[in-house]
Design an enzyme around this catalytic site. Structure first.
Site, mmCIF file in Angstrom:
data_model
loop_
_atom_site.group_PDB
_atom_site.id
_atom_site.type_symbol
_atom_site.label_atom_id
_atom_site.label_comp_id
_atom_site.label_asym_id
_atom_site.label_seq_id
_atom_site.Cartn_x
_atom_site.Cartn_y
_atom_site.Cartn_z
ATOM 1 N N GLY A 191 -17.073 7.853 -52.378
ATOM 2 C CA GLY A 191 -17.559 8.871 -51.217
ATOM 3 C C GLY A 191 -17.235 8.488 -50.019
ATOM 4 O O GLY A 191 -17.144 9.269 -48.975
ATOM 5 N N GLU A 251 -13.733 5.525 -58.750
ATOM 6 C CA GLU A 251 -14.640 6.370 -59.583
ATOM 7 C C GLU A 251 -13.867 6.218 -60.926
ATOM 8 O O GLU A 251 -14.779 6.240 -62.101
ATOM 9 C CB GLU A 251 -14.349 7.866 -59.243
ATOM 10 C CG GLU A 251 -15.247 8.076 -57.843
ATOM 11 C CD GLU A 251 -14.400 7.792 -56.569
ATOM 12 O OE1 GLU A 251 -13.326 7.286 -56.663
ATOM 13 O OE2 GLU A 251 -14.770 8.477 -55.605
ATOM 14 N N ALA A 272 -21.239 7.238 -53.143
ATOM 15 C CA ALA A 272 -22.374 7.908 -53.906
ATOM 16 C C ALA A 272 -23.074 6.930 -54.370
ATOM 17 O O ALA A 272 -22.876 5.977 -54.896
ATOM 18 C CB ALA A 272 -21.829 9.094 -54.544
HETATM 19 N N1 COA Z 1 -24.568 3.025 -55.331
HETATM 20 C C1 COA Z 1 -25.822 2.603 -55.300
HETATM 21 N N2 COA Z 1 -26.057 1.308 -54.984
HETATM 22 C C2 COA Z 1 -25.025 0.395 -54.376
HETATM 23 C C3 COA Z 1 -23.570 0.984 -54.544
HETATM 24 C C4 COA Z 1 -23.603 2.346 -55.023
HETATM 25 N N3 COA Z 1 -22.362 3.102 -54.888
HETATM 26 N N4 COA Z 1 -22.794 0.139 -54.028
HETATM 27 C C5 COA Z 1 -23.489 -0.877 -53.798
HETATM 28 N N5 COA Z 1 -24.740 -0.678 -53.904
HETATM 29 C C6 COA Z 1 -26.059 -1.679 -53.805
HETATM 30 C C7 COA Z 1 -26.021 -2.277 -54.969
HETATM 31 O O1 COA Z 1 -26.895 -1.959 -56.117
HETATM 32 C C8 COA Z 1 -26.965 -3.725 -54.252
HETATM 33 O O2 COA Z 1 -28.332 -3.397 -54.282
HETATM 34 P P1 COA Z 1 -29.315 -4.316 -55.210
HETATM 35 O O3 COA Z 1 -29.199 -5.603 -54.425
HETATM 36 O O4 COA Z 1 -30.656 -3.916 -55.052
HETATM 37 O O5 COA Z 1 -28.791 -4.137 -56.327
HETATM 38 C C9 COA Z 1 -26.303 -3.642 -52.959
HETATM 39 O O6 COA Z 1 -25.698 -2.480 -52.743
HETATM 40 C C10 COA Z 1 -25.048 -4.667 -52.824
HETATM 41 O O7 COA Z 1 -24.071 -4.382 -53.572
HETATM 42 P P2 COA Z 1 -23.597 -5.570 -54.700
HETATM 43 O O8 COA Z 1 -22.917 -4.730 -55.902
HETATM 44 O O9 COA Z 1 -24.553 -6.456 -54.989
HETATM 45 O O10 COA Z 1 -22.129 -6.126 -53.862
HETATM 46 P P3 COA Z 1 -21.004 -6.913 -54.306
HETATM 47 O O11 COA Z 1 -20.469 -7.418 -53.014
HETATM 48 O O12 COA Z 1 -21.171 -7.583 -55.281
HETATM 49 O O13 COA Z 1 -20.108 -5.714 -54.603
HETATM 50 C C11 COA Z 1 -18.985 -3.735 -54.422
HETATM 51 C C12 COA Z 1 -19.695 -4.550 -53.587
HETATM 52 C C13 COA Z 1 -18.772 -2.285 -53.433
HETATM 53 C C14 COA Z 1 -17.637 -3.982 -55.168
HETATM 54 C C15 COA Z 1 -19.908 -2.846 -55.442
HETATM 55 O O14 COA Z 1 -21.234 -2.747 -54.894
HETATM 56 C C16 COA Z 1 -19.534 -1.848 -56.088
HETATM 57 O O15 COA Z 1 -18.843 -1.580 -56.991
HETATM 58 N N6 COA Z 1 -20.169 -0.605 -55.814
HETATM 59 C C17 COA Z 1 -19.847 0.703 -56.135
HETATM 60 C C18 COA Z 1 -18.750 1.162 -55.412
HETATM 61 C C19 COA Z 1 -18.399 2.390 -56.229
HETATM 62 O O16 COA Z 1 -17.970 2.800 -57.506
HETATM 63 N N7 COA Z 1 -18.632 3.884 -55.570
HETATM 64 C C20 COA Z 1 -18.030 4.876 -55.988
HETATM 65 C C21 COA Z 1 -19.577 5.540 -56.578
HETATM 66 S S1 COA Z 1 -18.803 7.270 -57.262
#
Ligand code: COA
Length: 299
Positions: free
Chosen positions: A114, A137, A65
């Site tokens: 998600g 989460e 999400a």
């Molecule tokens: N929601 C919104 N944006 C997200 C996202 C999410 N769940 N996951 C990644 N993005 C976006 C980041 O904000 C970033 O965009 P930006 O460059 O404009 O800031 C882009 O995607 C790349 O992500 P980034 O975090 O820079 O990549 P990373 O390789 O450093 O990390 C993850 C990868 C997957 C570990 C990290 O993005 C993350 O923890 N995402 C959230 C996962 C999560 O908790 N999902 C459950 C949500 S309920």
């Protein structure tokens, strides 16, 4: 404006691609709504027999999400967050779970939150050897909201699911295979061909029979075995009057390949099918010995 869900059809298989690669295909509200409307279109499109769902770009199926967006809903209070975020996401996973054409997730990369819940909901999934899964989460101080606390324990067992839900640790495609989250793991370059091959092996069968098996499993899984058997009997009763079943049986007897009429919307008499299923159920339990459902034609 960027198309949030790309769509193409190959050999009667729709390939839907989540398309926010620069955001790791995070599921914002507009993308979820777009995917739901694509599914609505596909359900009534006789030219499409199966769906493959995948993610755009090299890194992600979906990172879950959209945290930026749903944080704003959370800030407005529980009612708004439930309405805009939780209900919307649950509608999507429930729709995928109960979809009347087979949906195959082709997990091309990260499937977090998600993204992972979509994999839990769809009936079939193939993972690239570059995929990575997580239930992160807990790290945000929240429970999963798109069905993740419900479907994963049913799929993988309570303790295995709780370890993933409570630690938030990422896990490999091999582990996802062990847990029953995916059907197979293939080399990255083979992902689309493998998903198309699985789809082709399904769409060669009667579309009505495919729909009835999907419905029986999706509806029966969360019920008692007795209720599940009633669902199964109901699905059979729906198939019994169809030309497809007669053709399948005749073709077997005549030692030829069956030719199905390719439709499935003719199974539209749920009330009658339920009545027949109940009669079958009572007959099987001995309440009505010898009583055959009268409207069922001889096969
Ligand atoms: N929601 C919104 N944006 C997200 C996202 C999410 N769940 N996951 C990644 N993005 C976006 C980041 O904000 C970033 O965009 P930006 O460059 O404009 O800031 C882009 O995607 C790349 O992500 P980034 O975090 O820079 O990549 P990373 O390789 O450093 O990390 C993850 C990868 C997957 C570990 C990290 O993005 C993350 O923890 N995402 C959230 C996962 C999560 O908790 N999902 C459950 C949500 S309920």
């Amino acid at each position: 404006m960027t198309e949030l869900v790309l769509s193409e059809t190959r050999d009667r298989v729709a390939i839907l691609t989540l398309n926010r690669p620069d955001k790791l295909n995070a599921l914002n509200y507009a993308l979820i709504d777009r995917l739901l409307s694509r599914l609505d279109q596909i359900e009534t499109d006789d030219g499409v027999r199966a769906v493959i769902l995948t993610g755009a770009g090299e890194r992600a199926f979906s990172a879950g999400a959209d945290i930026h967006e749903f944080s704003l809903s959370v800030a407005e209070g529980a009612d708004v967050a439930l309405r805009d975020f939780v209900t919307r996401g649950q509608r999507l996973t429930a729709r995928l779970e109960a979809f009347r054409k087979p949906v195959i997730a082709a997990v091309n990369g990260l499937a977090f939150g998600g993204g992972c819940e979509i994999i839990e909901a769809v009936p079939l999934a193939i993972a690239s050897d570059r995929a990575l899964f997580a239930k992160p989460e807990i790290k945000l101080a929240m429970p999963p909201t798109f069905g993740g606390t419900q479907r994963l324990p049913r799929l993988a067992g309570r303790k295995r699911a709780l370890e993933l839900l409570l630690t938030g640790d990422a896990f490999s495609p091999a582990r996802a295979l062990e847990l029953g989250l995916v059907n197979q793991v293939v080399p990255h370059g083979q992902l689309t061909p493998a998903a198309l091959d699985l789809a082709r092996r399904i769409v060669s069968h009667s579309q009505a029979a495919v729909a009835s098996i999907l419905a029986a499993v999706a509806r029966g899984l969360n019920q008692s075995i007795a209720e599940g058997l009633l669902v199964e009997a109901e699905q059979f009763a729906r198939m019994a009057p169809t030309a497809d079943l007669r053709e399948g049986l005749n073709a077997w007897v005549e030692r030829r390949k069956p030719t199905y009429d390719g439709t499935w919307t003719h199974i539209t008499r749920p009330a009658e099918a339920r009545r027949q299923a109940r009669r079958l159920d009572r007959t099987a339990s001995g309440d009505m010995p010898g009583d055959r459902p009268s409207s069922m034609p001889p096969l």
